[in-house]
Design an enzyme around this catalytic site. Structure first.
Site, PDB file in Angstrom:
ATOM      1  N   TYR A 119     -30.223  39.694   2.934  1.00 51.55           N
ATOM      2  CA  TYR A 119     -29.509  38.828   3.678  1.00 51.55           C
ATOM      3  C   TYR A 119     -30.060  37.260   3.670  1.00 51.55           C
ATOM      4  O   TYR A 119     -30.084  36.886   4.349  1.00 51.55           O
ATOM      5  CB  TYR A 119     -29.591  39.594   5.757  1.00 51.55           C
ATOM      6  CG  TYR A 119     -29.710  40.907   5.902  1.00 51.55           C
ATOM      7  CD1 TYR A 119     -28.186  40.979   5.316  1.00 51.55           C
ATOM      8  CD2 TYR A 119     -30.809  41.898   6.424  1.00 51.55           C
ATOM      9  CE1 TYR A 119     -28.205  42.479   6.229  1.00 51.55           C
ATOM     10  CE2 TYR A 119     -30.488  43.000   6.218  1.00 51.55           C
ATOM     11  CZ  TYR A 119     -28.963  43.307   5.741  1.00 51.55           C
ATOM     12  OH  TYR A 119     -28.641  44.570   6.363  1.00 51.55           O
ATOM     13  N   GLU A 333     -27.304  34.359  11.280  1.00 51.20           N
ATOM     14  CA  GLU A 333     -28.233  33.428  11.133  1.00 51.20           C
ATOM     15  C   GLU A 333     -28.473  31.352  11.838  1.00 51.20           C
ATOM     16  O   GLU A 333     -29.929  31.072  12.046  1.00 51.20           O
ATOM     17  CB  GLU A 333     -29.350  33.111   9.412  1.00 51.20           C
ATOM     18  CG  GLU A 333     -29.602  34.568   9.199  1.00 51.20           C
ATOM     19  CD  GLU A 333     -31.133  35.162   9.555  1.00 51.20           C
ATOM     20  OE1 GLU A 333     -31.470  34.361  10.052  1.00 51.20           O
ATOM     21  OE2 GLU A 333     -30.705  36.273   9.372  1.00 51.20           O
ATOM     22  N   ASP A 357     -24.535  18.380  24.444  1.00 55.92           N
ATOM     23  CA  ASP A 357     -23.771  16.999  23.980  1.00 55.92           C
ATOM     24  C   ASP A 357     -22.565  17.217  23.292  1.00 55.92           C
ATOM     25  O   ASP A 357     -22.794  18.486  22.386  1.00 55.92           O
ATOM     26  CB  ASP A 357     -24.703  16.087  23.441  1.00 55.92           C
ATOM     27  CG  ASP A 357     -24.108  15.169  22.474  1.00 55.92           C
ATOM     28  OD1 ASP A 357     -23.354  13.756  23.165  1.00 55.92           O
ATOM     29  OD2 ASP A 357     -24.113  15.680  21.395  1.00 55.92           O
ATOM     30  N   GLU A 412     -21.497  18.283  28.183  1.00 60.65           N
ATOM     31  CA  GLU A 412     -20.839  17.321  28.152  1.00 60.65           C
ATOM     32  C   GLU A 412     -19.106  17.896  27.405  1.00 60.65           C
ATOM     33  O   GLU A 412     -18.520  17.330  26.416  1.00 60.65           O
ATOM     34  CB  GLU A 412     -21.401  16.258  27.489  1.00 60.65           C
ATOM     35  CG  GLU A 412     -20.855  14.975  27.314  1.00 60.65           C
ATOM     36  CD  GLU A 412     -20.774  14.668  26.104  1.00 60.65           C
ATOM     37  OE1 GLU A 412     -20.348  13.205  25.807  1.00 60.65           O
ATOM     38  OE2 GLU A 412     -21.009  15.229  25.109  1.00 60.65           O
TER      39      GLU A 412
END
Length: 702
Positions: A119, A333, A357, A412
């Site tokens: 992987y 991942e 954010d 946000e």
């Protein structure tokens, strides 16, 4: 030819789909009860919740659960083993070969090759020295060497690096192995989750009045006591995750696990958080998982020699407006990396939550660019929504609130996506709060485009109260966005150049300074009282910090003149900044005592356009605002819910706040059973021009 679908059959299918969604999402019925207009989108909530559940279950089956999955930093990166050896691990699926080099091996690029695993993972174990001494000493430089499939040799910083520094005139950051003999030991437990959230948005680097980058130590010793005195119970720290470009305000992250070294060491940041906790102040991290810097030499970009790895390849992997890279949230991942990053800041530094954010950019494939978001529900569902990113946010909120149930997450989001701040069990995003981003825009619009006498009271009230039921908002008159170069703070819009010449108490009020000081207080109090379930202020704006904010860059000759906060202005008894500071402090302290932010939304009894009066009740308090520039009102009748004796508990016209002292605070106001503006009782009060008042019923138990 197929028979046409009858309306009855269509309704039956719709009912069946709704029932299936209600069966799959545990508390969806509650969400639809609160907002029946979401019923046509029940299948969207079903699909989102099922995707979240499937990934969570898959993590359980393949990784032993999200608890183990989110500990990636314990194995990835570089780690000293108990035997004195070194264990290293990276994910570089596009690499042909991976090596470790640094001071420890004389910068031989190929002497320590990693072993390829499944992987796209690579690992390396370096046995200890014969004398068991440390193989890679604390503070020594390291690099991961990648040989790409095209034959290039690339020197990279590990995505899991915990400390990076820029030395001297170097353009790029260097990775230093952070493994101190004595780590900082926390002395104080986390404070309990505040009943009301009063946030002081802060940037460590600009927290000094000197023209330099301030330190964690400076903030701890000099700014934390001010925040405590002002009555804020939460700090939101910006620009902590390492960012190579200082002028990015911390929003172009290069090293996600590294606390910015320009302010000091990781241990000094831990001391800052610990000291805040000792004061009863919680600390939130401004976390940036919406995008990443394009830097490759000292960032995540092109880590393994390909344009994908942590990001989407091709155009989808680049944000055109921000010129940055966009994460592939469906990648296993990438999920491990980002969820581990969340856990790292919670556990290693003991942050109490996050302000996420760029959530709007994450939620939509169009990233919010060129969108006005009218509020039509069709804008929040369908193919334009990036449900992989939304699922990641649900997983992140699930992890945060599982690890630390008292943690706080803030979104946000400018779009106003429904249910973003509803529980995941209802099919929502799981955030605790969203920023009420329309409020500062409204104040700036009024100050820029309208004369005082043309301000629309109904429009102000609508903007301050227009929020979704049971989805909590953080209200603010201005944040760092309004302080940036190219814009102006509220104080600068109000007073502009006269702030340089007419803020001395030794000179008479000019009309501009008088108006500015009075409206500055009124704007902040009505936002605090009416605008949300939490309140935010950007550092320095509480006292009307002059000028704008601009970081050192080529365009300003690398000047620090505007990259600082002049707190000393409030300490000068001869300057009027102290009045605004005093008002902000007493406003917060009164909220702490009375708890209006945690109370149900206010009842607005008056928004009179001609008189420019706004009146509302919240938490047993009566708020009265007279925005008229010149008219005062004697024996003005204001509605209230309860009979009894009222006293003034906050008056923007008081001497200590730079007011004109037109009200007698010893006056008792008695409400009577005289219906007015839909309230069963009312009282008569003198309301001077440009004044904000809070009255409290003293007959009620505290």
């Amino acid at each position: 030819m197929a028979a046409p679908v009858t309306p009855a059959a269509r309704a039956e299918d719709s009912e069946a789909a709704l029932n299936a969604a209600l069966a799959d999402v545990p508390e969806l019925a509650r969400l639809l009860e609160v907002d029946p207009y979401l019923k046509p989108y029940a299948v969207d909530f079903q699909r989102r919740y099922k995707q979240f559940s499937q990934i969570l279950n898959s993590i359980g089956e393949n990784e032993g659960g999200i608890d183990k999955f989110s500990r990636g930093y314990e194995s990835f990166g570089v780690h000293r083993c108990a035997d004195g050896g070194l264990y290293c691990k990276e994910w570089a699926p596009g690499a042909e070969g991976v090596f470790l080099t640094g001071d420890f091996n004389g910068w031989n690029p190929f002497s320590y090759p990693y072993k390829k695993l499944d992987y796209g993972k690579w690992e390396l174990y370096i046995p200890p020295k014969q004398n068991k001494s440390v193989l890679v000493p604390h503070g020594s430089k390291l690099k991961v060497v990648i040989t790409s499939k095209s034959g290039e040799t690339l020197y990279r910083i590990s995505p899991w690096a915990k400390y990076v520094v820029r030395e001297g005139a170097n353009v790029n950051y260097d990775w230093l192995h952070w493994d101190p003999e004595h780590s900082y030991e926390f002395k104080h437990s986390r404070p309990k989750k505040p009943r009301s959230l009063r946030i002081y948005e802060s940037h460590v680097g600009i927290s000094s009045h000197e023209g330099k980058v301030a330190s964690y130590k400076h903030f701890t010793c000099n700014v934390l006591p001010r925040i405590k005195d002002l009555g804020y119970n939460c700090i939101q720290l910006m620009a902590i995750m390492e960012h190579a470009y200082y002028a990015s305000f911390g929003y172009q992250i290069t090293s996600f696990f590294a606390a910015s070294s320009r302010y000091g060491t990781p241990e000094e940041l831990k001391e800052l958080v610990d000291t805040a906790h000792s004061m009863g102040i919680i600390v939130l991290l401004d976390v940036v998982h919406s995008h990443a810097s394009k830097n490759s030499a000292d960032g995540l970009n092109m880590f393994d020699g390909t344009d994908s790895c942590y990001f989407h390849s091709g155009p989808r992997g680049t944000h055109d407006l921000w010129d940055s890279r966009l994460f592939a949230y469906s990648s296993w991942e990438v999920l491990r990396f980002l969820l581990s990053n969340i856990r790292w800041w919670l556990e290693e530094y003991r942050f109490d939550g996050f302000r996420f954010d760029g959530v709007t950019s994450m939620l939509y494939h169009h990233h919010g660019m060129g969108q006005s978001f009218s509020g039509d529900y069709s804008e929040y569902f369908g193919l334009q929504v990036d449900e992989d990113a939304l699922t990641y946010l649900m997983l992140a909120n699930h992890l945060v609130h599982t690890l630390c149930p008292d943690s706080i997450t803030i979104a946000e989001d400018v779009s106003g996506m429904p249910a973003l701040c509803s529980p995941i069990s209802q099919g929502g995003g799981g955030f605790d709060y969203r920023l009420a981003m329309a409020i500062p825009d409204k104040w700036i619009q009024l100050l820029k485009e309208f004369k005082d006498e043309d301000w629309n009271m109904g429009d102000i009230v609508y903007t301050l109260t227009n929020r979704r039921y049971l989805e909590k908002c953080i209200a603010y008159a201005e944040s760092h966005d309004q302080a940036l170069v190219g814009d102006k703070t509220v104080a600068f819009w109000l007073m502009d150049a006269e702030m340089y010449t007419n803020m001395s108490v030794l000179t008479p009020f000019t009309p501009v300074i008088d108006r500015g000081i009075q409206l500055h207080k009124m704007i902040r109090l009505i936002t605090h009282g009416l605008g949300g379930e939490g309140y935010l202020n950007f550092m320095g704006n509480e006292f009307g910090h002059p000028e704008w904010l601009d970081f050192p860059r080529k365009g300003n000759n690398e000047s620090y003149h505007y990259a600082r906060r002049q707190f000393h202005l409030t300490d000068d008894d001869l300057l009027r900044y102290k009045f605004l500071n005093n008002f902000d402090r007493d406003m917060n302290r009164l909220e702490e005592r009375c708890g209006w932010l945690s109370a149900p939304q206010a009842y607005v009894s008056e928004k009179h356009e001609g008189n420019k009066i706004i009146a509302f009740e919240r938490a047993g308090l009566l708020f009265i605002f007279n925005f008229h520039p010149s008219k005062s009102y004697t024996d003005y009748r204001v509605g209230t819910a309860l009979p009894g004796k009222f006293k003034i508990v906050l008056d923007s016209d008081a001497a200590e706040y730079g007011g004109h002292q037109r009200l007698d605070h010893s006056t008792d106001f008695f409400s009577e059973a005289f219906e007015h503006n839909g309230r069963p009782c009312s009282l008569l009060v003198y309301i001077p021009s440009r004044v904000a008042l809070i009255l409290q019923n003293v007959d009620l138990p505290n």
